[in-house]
Design a protein around this motif. Sequence first.
Motif, PDB file in Angstrom:
ATOM      1  N   UNK A  52      -6.994  10.099  -2.018  1.00 60.09           N
ATOM      2  CA  UNK A  52      -7.210   8.932  -1.166  1.00 60.09           C
ATOM      3  C   UNK A  52      -6.047   7.955  -1.290  1.00 60.09           C
ATOM      4  N   UNK A  53      -5.880   7.176  -0.227  1.00 57.33           N
ATOM      5  CA  UNK A  53      -4.858   6.125  -0.248  1.00 57.33           C
ATOM      6  C   UNK A  53      -5.542   4.759  -0.224  1.00 57.33           C
ATOM      7  N   UNK A  54      -5.032   3.862  -1.065  1.00 57.59           N
ATOM      8  CA  UNK A  54      -5.558   2.506  -1.140  1.00 57.59           C
ATOM      9  C   UNK A  54      -4.710   1.600  -0.250  1.00 57.59           C
ATOM     10  N   UNK A  99      -3.412   6.472  -4.387  1.00 56.86           N
ATOM     11  CA  UNK A  99      -1.998   6.243  -4.109  1.00 56.86           C
ATOM     12  C   UNK A  99      -1.834   5.002  -3.232  1.00 56.86           C
ATOM     13  N   UNK A 100      -0.679   4.351  -3.370  1.00 50.95           N
ATOM     14  CA  UNK A 100      -0.411   3.107  -2.659  1.00 50.95           C
ATOM     15  C   UNK A 100       0.984   3.183  -2.054  1.00 50.95           C
ATOM     16  N   UNK A 101       1.132   2.813  -0.806  1.00 52.36           N
ATOM     17  CA  UNK A 101       2.438   2.796  -0.146  1.00 52.36           C
ATOM     18  C   UNK A 101       3.183   1.516  -0.507  1.00 52.36           C
ATOM     19  N   UNK A 102       4.448   1.688  -0.851  1.00 56.45           N
ATOM     20  CA  UNK A 102       5.299   0.566  -1.251  1.00 56.45           C
ATOM     21  C   UNK A 102       6.577   0.618  -0.412  1.00 56.45           C
ATOM     22  N   UNK A 150       4.447  -4.665  -1.342  1.00 55.83           N
ATOM     23  CA  UNK A 150       3.162  -3.967  -1.311  1.00 55.83           C
ATOM     24  C   UNK A 150       2.145  -4.916  -0.695  1.00 55.83           C
ATOM     25  N   UNK A 151       1.700  -4.594   0.505  1.00 56.80           N
ATOM     26  CA  UNK A 151       0.818  -5.514   1.210  1.00 56.80           C
ATOM     27  C   UNK A 151       1.549  -6.817   1.483  1.00 56.80           C
TER      28      UNK A 151
END
Length: 549
Positions: A52-54, A99-102, A150-151
């Motif tokens: 999953x992606x957060x 996982x988190x996109x940066x 990030x965000x």
Amino acid sequence: MTAEGRHPSQHSPELRAAAGHLGRRRFLTVTGAAAALAFATNLPAAGTASAAEFDARKITADPFTLGVASGDPLPGSVLLWTRLAPSPYEADSGLPAQRISVEWELAHDERFRRVVRRGTATAHPEFNHSVHVEVDHLAPGGVYYYRFRAGKWVSGTGRTRTAPSAHARTSALTLAAVSCQAYHDGYFTAYKHLAADPSVDVVFHLGDYLYEYAVNAAGGVRGYTGGDVLPAHFNRETVTLEDYRLRYALYKSDPDLRAAHAAHPFVVTWDDHETENNYADDIDEQDGPPAEFLLRRASAYRAYWENQPLRRPQLPQGPDAQMYRRLTWGKLAQFDILDTRQYRSNQAYGDGSHVPGPESDDPARTITGATQERWLIDGWRRSHALWNVVPQQVTFSQRKLDLNAAAKVSMDAWDGYRASRQRVLAGARAAGVDNLMVLTGDVHVGYAFDIKDNFDDPSSKTLGTEIVATSISSGKDGADKPANWGTYTQANPHLKFYNGRRGYVTVALGEHEARADFKTVPAVTTPGAPIATAASFVTAVGKQGLRPA
């Protein structure tokens, strides 16, 4: 810089396979049952993406608490690093196991008006949400600025650079050498001064980035009280992957360390304390079962890679990691970064100090391992650099510890592996290396040595120089002249400088000479000490030998 270097594991396939399965749970004993418990709950394989992606927009606190860093500059490439940790002192860093996109940006200017490259990387929970971005196709010899997003959160800005092209006629390079930063022994004040030094092109960290020892609630001599006290889980020795990850979070919470990483690219190599004091290959300090120590080593190596600006070739495979590698700075310098811990023979005579004898002088003994030794000497044969520099961990030159006719030496340093040292120096002579410089850490003092053809004959040829960087904080405040200063300087006429304060050393490599400036602070047990140059030495191209500047 260019990079190369490979080494096959020396461990049996069975031990390597066992240690490759890292347990999430803490070892409570050193029994086979505890090891079996560790095997039972494995981490996903390296590179496995979580399902999953957060959504980074859901991060509610600054995730860039551990700062940014860059490392291993090549002529057309830089490595950028960060790790997401909104709650760095918690085991999960305050993030879900997703996982988190940066996003990242690289620009010519600090305001990012002239962006050169941008992209998106993934912070995987399997790697503790660390990010390693290798940015390629850049101009050689360039200065760049970088940041992450990030965000809604934006990191601080880092400054880095690429190396000159391999065949460039480069006239100057200034490096800094640092080592040994025990958090509990004092403040990282030296890093504050290093961060503000505009002359430095690259920093070499020579080992002991962290210490495995327990850190109490007060942070040792830092003396935290009230709401600033540290969580209880730091007050134990690091053993598991979780322990090592948390310890890196503690160290990287230091603002002066973060500032140094943001200001300069680092080239890092480890010594012993990133894993355990004075280990040798698969043998721990207490001579415990190798299989169980390799589990601990696998955890330590993985956490090291996660928290350092290292490229993909340095990613550990279980308990093994390719840390030695070669970088260049135009035609001016070749850097052969060594690992004198992972492949070494066990220390002779039970470690500690001892008079050299048949056990320590056995020609079969090695501090580098045979493959790394060949790689080093073969690299010298192919080198076209003016300066051949060897960043490594433990004292290379002979260092007698007393005035007896048969003097004791350190069995953990190259003195305990004299056959290794003889082979390496013979390789340098055969390769025609005229300007050899060894950079060293480990001993919490600053030394400057002439490397002699025969250390027992002061009139023998000087083959190179060794510059030993004192500690950032380990050993607490120290002294300008330690108690053994007179003994060491008398017993070792090739020792040209000895100082016991904390700090770092800068080395300016030029076309005609190299200059070493030993920078020290008067105290690390209290913050904010000033920096001063304790001494400066030069050595000439083609005529090795240190003299005061």
